[in-house]
Motif scaffolding. Structure first.
Motif, PDB file in Angstrom:
ATOM      1  N   ILE A 163       0.898  -0.994  -0.056  1.00 40.39           N
ATOM      2  CA  ILE A 163       0.068  -0.034   0.006  1.00 40.39           C
ATOM      3  C   ILE A 163       0.831   1.171  -0.112  1.00 40.39           C
ATOM      4  CG2 ILE A 163      -1.981   1.300   1.309  1.00 40.39           C
ATOM      5  CD1 ILE A 163      -2.717  -1.675   0.172  1.00 40.39           C
ATOM      6  N   GLY A 164       0.776   2.045  -0.983  1.00 40.49           N
ATOM      7  CA  GLY A 164       1.532   3.287  -1.116  1.00 40.49           C
ATOM      8  C   GLY A 164       1.524   4.386   0.064  1.00 40.49           C
ATOM      9  N   ALA A 165       2.689   5.126   0.133  1.00 41.92           N
ATOM     10  CA  ALA A 165       2.621   6.176   1.044  1.00 41.92           C
ATOM     11  C   ALA A 165       1.362   7.084   0.837  1.00 41.92           C
ATOM     12  CB  ALA A 165       3.783   7.098   0.842  1.00 41.92           C
ATOM     13  N   GLY A 166       0.658   7.379   1.976  1.00 35.48           N
ATOM     14  CA  GLY A 166      -0.226   8.322   2.204  1.00 35.48           C
ATOM     15  C   GLY A 166      -1.514   7.650   1.463  1.00 35.48           C
ATOM     16  N   ASN A 176      -1.012  -9.697  -3.815  1.00 30.12           N
ATOM     17  CA  ASN A 176       0.109  -9.801  -4.708  1.00 30.12           C
ATOM     18  C   ASN A 176       0.060  -8.478  -5.812  1.00 30.12           C
ATOM     19  OD1 ASN A 176       1.497 -12.400  -4.184  1.00 30.12           O
ATOM     20  ND2 ASN A 176      -0.341 -13.252  -4.975  1.00 30.12           N
ATOM     21  N   CYS A 177      -0.345  -7.494  -5.272  1.00 29.43           N
ATOM     22  CA  CYS A 177      -0.459  -6.208  -6.086  1.00 29.43           C
ATOM     23  C   CYS A 177       0.046  -4.829  -5.195  1.00 29.43           C
ATOM     24  CB  CYS A 177      -1.949  -5.879  -6.457  1.00 29.43           C
ATOM     25  SG  CYS A 177      -2.883  -5.529  -5.164  1.00 29.43           S
ATOM     26  N   ILE A 178       0.273  -3.600  -5.999  1.00 33.51           N
ATOM     27  CA  ILE A 178       0.385  -2.697  -5.384  1.00 33.51           C
ATOM     28  C   ILE A 178      -0.564  -1.413  -5.579  1.00 33.51           C
ATOM     29  CG2 ILE A 178       2.112  -0.489  -5.376  1.00 33.51           C
ATOM     30  CD1 ILE A 178       4.198  -2.386  -6.666  1.00 33.51           C
ATOM     31  N   ALA A 179      -1.111  -1.073  -4.368  1.00 33.62           N
ATOM     32  CA  ALA A 179      -2.198   0.252  -4.518  1.00 33.62           C
ATOM     33  C   ALA A 179      -1.762   1.359  -4.027  1.00 33.62           C
ATOM     34  CB  ALA A 179      -3.347  -0.600  -3.788  1.00 33.62           C
ATOM     35  N   ALA A 180      -2.273   2.248  -4.583  1.00 31.96           N
ATOM     36  CA  ALA A 180      -2.210   3.796  -4.097  1.00 31.96           C
ATOM     37  C   ALA A 180      -3.160   4.740  -4.285  1.00 31.96           C
ATOM     38  CB  ALA A 180      -0.762   4.143  -4.773  1.00 31.96           C
ATOM     39  N   GLY A 181      -3.088   5.763  -3.675  1.00 30.49           N
ATOM     40  CA  GLY A 181      -4.052   6.789  -4.131  1.00 30.49           C
ATOM     41  C   GLY A 181      -5.076   6.956  -2.990  1.00 30.49           C
ATOM     42  N   ASN A 182      -6.032   7.815  -3.245  1.00 30.00           N
ATOM     43  CA  ASN A 182      -7.028   8.362  -2.281  1.00 30.00           C
ATOM     44  C   ASN A 182      -8.462   8.480  -3.176  1.00 30.00           C
ATOM     45  OD1 ASN A 182      -8.984   8.938  -0.267  1.00 30.00           O
ATOM     46  ND2 ASN A 182      -7.837  11.092   0.142  1.00 30.00           N
ATOM     47  N   PRO A 183      -9.236   7.320  -3.311  1.00 27.77           N
ATOM     48  CA  PRO A 183      -9.334   6.044  -2.468  1.00 27.77           C
ATOM     49  C   PRO A 183      -8.088   5.273  -3.269  1.00 27.77           C
ATOM     50  CG  PRO A 183     -11.051   6.282  -3.723  1.00 27.77           C
ATOM     51  CD  PRO A 183     -10.642   7.697  -3.861  1.00 27.77           C
ATOM     52  N   ALA A 184      -7.546   4.501  -2.663  1.00 29.50           N
ATOM     53  CA  ALA A 184      -6.370   3.295  -2.941  1.00 29.50           C
ATOM     54  C   ALA A 184      -7.081   2.573  -4.427  1.00 29.50           C
ATOM     55  CB  ALA A 184      -5.787   2.673  -1.921  1.00 29.50           C
TER      56      ALA A 184
END
Length: 239
Positions: A163-166, A176-184
């Motif tokens: 889970i990315g920063a912020g 098995n993934c990368i999630a980021a953002g708002n909403p993630a």
């Protein structure tokens, strides 16, 4: 300070006092906790409420001005629960607060300033009551939460995901993934066929404590009692 001026024997005394604090004041606050509990700055750690359990080699790294809080809340017959697996790292400033149930899988790493809560704590229209605004959180194994990530109620995060920063996680994130953002949202998938080197390998041979002691002895080898006292009471730009 530019470097640690304490002589090795002073550092050992301080570490011994920290271990005493952990065993006599922190361990009894858990319902259960496994061996290898490692806490930095116990006075900046707050454990509140019952139902908090952790596995082996939990690392809780608090710091001055960056309180780590593990807390559960009782509402009527329901008491929140926090269950933490083995080899979990929790960094300074992180708050984990449960009204229902929060489960954190083994080998998970939680960076500084994260907030994990399974409740909104107040209803949308009734600001005096929680009502049904709570749902369990499940964080899988080998998950990595970036700095200041927020995990909301009812969320499940699959094994190995990052889970990315912020990021603000308001819905489930698959394994098995990368999630980021708002909403993630998922921004990249990881290859589940590749081997993941997990935190547990650090403890496989039970030599981590010995190796860290050797490193500390080496780094502090030139420090003297006089030099340390001088740096405390009359520091210079070299300190």
């Amino acid at each position: 300070m530019r470097r640690d001026r304490r002589p090795y024997f002073i550092r050992r005394i301080i570490d011994g006092w920290t271990r005493f604090q952990v065993q006599h004041f922190i361990v009894p606050a858990f319902d259960a906790v496994g061996p290898g509990l490692d806490i930095t700055s116990p006075r900046n750690l707050e454990i509140w409420g019952g139902g908090i359990r952790a596995g082996s080699h939990l690392h809780l790294h608090a710091a001055e001005g960056n309180l780590v809080r593990l807390a559960t809340w009782r509402t009527g017959d329901r008491e929140g629960r926090i269950t933490i697996g083995d080899y979990v790292l929790i960094s300074p400033g992180t708050h984990i607060v449960a009204s229902d149930e929060i489960t954190i899988g083994s080998n998970t790493m939680i960076a500084s300033g994260c907030y994990i809560s399974d409740s909104d704590w107040h209803d949308t229209y009734d600001r005096t009551a929680e009502l049904d605004k709570h749902r369990p959180i499940r964080i899988g194994e080998n998950v990595w939460l970036g700095v200041r990530a927020i995990i909301g109620k009812g969320v499940t995060i699959g094994d190995n995901s990052i889970i990315g920063a912020g990021a603000v996680v308001t819905r489930d994130i698959p394994a098995n993934c990368i999630a980021a953002g708002n909403p993630a949202r998922v921004v990249r998938e990881l290859d589940p066929a590749r081997d993941f080197r997990k935190r547990e390998v650090l403890f496989a041979d039970n030599n981590l404590e010995r190796d860290m002691d050797r490193l500390m002895r080496y780094m502090l080898r030139e420090n003297t009692l006089f030099g340390w006292l001088r740096s405390v009471f009359s520091p210079s730009r070299m300190d």
